[in-house]
Design an enzyme around this catalytic site. Structure first.
Site, PDB file in Angstrom:
ATOM      1  N   TYR A 142      23.941  40.979  40.831  1.00 61.17           N
ATOM      2  CA  TYR A 142      23.745  42.873  40.086  1.00 61.17           C
ATOM      3  C   TYR A 142      21.973  42.723  40.437  1.00 61.17           C
ATOM      4  CZ  TYR A 142      28.157  43.354  37.716  1.00 61.17           C
ATOM      5  OH  TYR A 142      28.995  43.150  37.508  1.00 61.17           O
ATOM      6  N   LYS A 191      30.635  28.644  43.272  1.00 69.68           N
ATOM      7  CA  LYS A 191      31.268  28.129  44.202  1.00 69.68           C
ATOM      8  C   LYS A 191      30.666  27.313  45.476  1.00 69.68           C
ATOM      9  CE  LYS A 191      34.283  29.346  46.812  1.00 69.68           C
ATOM     10  NZ  LYS A 191      35.447  28.662  47.191  1.00 69.68           N
ATOM     11  N   ASP A 223      37.572  29.925  41.796  1.00 71.68           N
ATOM     12  CA  ASP A 223      38.665  30.332  43.166  1.00 71.68           C
ATOM     13  C   ASP A 223      39.722  29.632  41.666  1.00 71.68           C
ATOM     14  OD1 ASP A 223      38.096  27.912  44.193  1.00 71.68           O
ATOM     15  OD2 ASP A 223      39.110  28.200  45.829  1.00 71.68           O
ATOM     16  N   ASP A 247      31.693  38.414  35.145  1.00 70.46           N
ATOM     17  CA  ASP A 247      32.522  39.764  35.070  1.00 70.46           C
ATOM     18  C   ASP A 247      33.477  39.187  34.918  1.00 70.46           C
ATOM     19  OD1 ASP A 247      32.428  42.354  34.917  1.00 70.46           O
ATOM     20  OD2 ASP A 247      32.256  42.760  37.486  1.00 70.46           O
ATOM     21  N   ASP A 251      37.692  39.486  32.283  1.00 68.61           N
ATOM     22  CA  ASP A 251      38.330  40.773  32.765  1.00 68.61           C
ATOM     23  C   ASP A 251      39.502  40.109  32.170  1.00 68.61           C
ATOM     24  OD1 ASP A 251      36.368  42.704  32.536  1.00 68.61           O
ATOM     25  OD2 ASP A 251      37.459  44.249  33.700  1.00 68.61           O
TER      26      ASP A 251
HETATM   27  C1  IPM Z   1      31.014  44.828  32.412  1.00 66.89           C
HETATM   28  C2  IPM Z   1      30.735  45.666  33.599  1.00 66.89           C
HETATM   29  C3  IPM Z   1      29.944  46.483  33.982  1.00 66.89           C
HETATM   30  C4  IPM Z   1      29.381  45.226  34.726  1.00 66.89           C
HETATM   31  C5  IPM Z   1      29.562  47.447  34.298  1.00 66.89           C
HETATM   32  C6  IPM Z   1      30.068  48.925  33.729  1.00 66.89           C
HETATM   33  C7  IPM Z   1      28.553  47.669  35.444  1.00 66.89           C
HETATM   34  O1  IPM Z   1      31.994  46.070  34.415  1.00 66.89           O
HETATM   35  O2  IPM Z   1      30.457  45.078  31.084  1.00 66.89           O
HETATM   36  O3  IPM Z   1      32.060  43.459  32.627  1.00 66.89           O
HETATM   37  O4  IPM Z   1      29.835  44.739  36.011  1.00 66.89           O
HETATM   38  O5  IPM Z   1      28.516  44.191  33.979  1.00 66.89           O
HETATM   39 MG    MG Z   2      33.183  43.586  33.452  1.00 67.18          MG
END
Ligand code: IPM
Ligand code: MG
Length: 353
Positions: A142, A191, A223, A247, A251
């Site tokens: 990042y 990884k 993975d 990240d 999710d």
């Molecule tokens: C998160 C989001 C952010 C990230 C984006 C909006 C830059 O997806 O906080 O998980 O990737 O950190």
């Molecule tokens: Mg995110």
């Protein structure tokens, strides 16, 4: 007494709605417990681009100096897709995280018994699922060097994944300490079969592990970790990983609990803490009173716990949210019919405080 000043950055899309809900809950907690919080407001993300030409403007940067914690909604949206990459709304959020030095991003994932049927996993896999992802937040790909150019007549781009031992050891130590407070199990996700940076993570984590003999440490390639998360989520307690894997996996993890609208986060580190739901700005549902505010409300609970050590008040919020779900109230992300709106579910939480 410590001055409890919170800088509120509502941001874009559904950000303002979920933060408004979270603030209503905070206000109620404050009233009930005789606490007072001073709120300050500023802009970040797309709205800051519109107002100041910068997703992390000077005014916001300055206000951080007087704050004890930051509560954030979400950033981004299609309106700002065309702005130059370095000035996108997301870059404002990254600059904020970097400025605060919040290297440890905690993303807890637990199952609410009332929402077992919302999970895509069968109930038998959901017993005892309760883990936290500790995501490195201010380094790695990042923040690495990146460039886009033409080489040998071909459009070319790269993003660099780089970590030094200090960046790894401080978050690894935090993860071991967290594991000691929990089920004493730590999984490093990397990884290392391909990446040098991952090999360094393994090396440093193994060194630190010597000081934590009670912690059961294992390593998973990312993975495989993605697979194990849905195959046997209860095997996890603390997951330690880099910025980008964290990240992605968070999710995925959110779906196990039923909705990304449920997962809060705390970002901790060198100075003050930053609290935000893990979900994005969801522009498609913004302004319609349908977004699930529970992740933002639970982020306030994390704020009270980690920035102000108000454990009892944090637990009151978490209990109220659990009760609302037990009592059958659902936002649209959690039900096909009979759902209620953002404001309505917020009021249900408040009623139970
Ligand atoms: C998160 C989001 C952010 C990230 C984006 C909006 C830059 O997806 O906080 O998980 O990737 O950190
Ligand atoms: Mg995110």
């Amino acid at each position: 007494m410590q001055n409890k000043k919170i800088l509120v950055l509502k941001g874009d899309g559904v950000g303002p709605e979920v933060v408004d809900s979270a603030l209503m809950v905070l206000e109620t907690v404050a009233e009930r417990s005789g606490l007072s919080f001073e709120l300050d407001f500023s802009e970040i993300g797309g709205i800051a681009i519109d107002k100041f030409g910068n997703p992390f403007p000077e005014v916001t940067r300055n206000k951080l100096k007087h704050a004890s914690a930051v509560l954030l909604g979400a950033v981004g949206g299609p309106e700002w897709d065309q702005v130059e990459p370095a000035l996108r709304p997301e870059q404002g959020l990254l600059a904020l995280r970097k400025t605060l030095g919040v290297f440890a991003n905690l993303r807890p994932c637990k199952i609410y018994s009332a929402l077992i049927d919302n999970s895509p996993l069968k109930p038998k896999y959901l017993d005892n699922v309760d883990f936290v992802i500790i995501r490195e937040l201010v380094g790695g790909i990042y923040f690495g060097k990146r460039d886009t150019f033409v080489q040998d007549g071909l459009r070319t781009a790269y993003d660099e994944e780089r970590y030094n031992e200090l960046e790894i050891s401080r978050i690894a130590t935090y993860a071991f300490e967290t594991a000691m407070q929990r089920k004493r199990k730590l999984t490093l996700v990397d990884k290392a079969n391909v990446l040098d940076s991952s090999k360094l993570w393994r090396e440093i984590v193994a060194e630190i592990a010597v000081d934590y003999p009670e912690v059961d440490l294992d390593y998973l390639y990312v993975d495989n970790a993605a697979m194990q998360l849905i195959r046997e989520p209860k095997r996890f307690d603390v997951i330690l990983t880099n910025n980008i894997f964290g990240d992605i996996l968070s999710d995925e993890a959110s779906q196990i609990s039923g909705s990304i609208g449920l997962l809060p986060s705390a970002s901790l580190g060198e100075t003050i803490g930053l609290y935000e739901p893990i979900h994005g700005s969801a522009p498609d549902i913004a302004g319609k009173n349908i977004v699930n505010p529970l992740a933002a409300i639970l982020s306030v609970a994390m704020l009270l716990r980690y920035s102000f050590s108000l454990i009892k008040e944090a637990e009151q919020i978490e209990t109220a949210v659990n009760q609302v779900l037990q009592d059958g109230f659902r936002t649209q992300d959690l039900a096909l019919e009979g759902f209620i709106g953002t404001e309505e579910i917020t009021l249900e939480v408040i009623k139970r405080l």
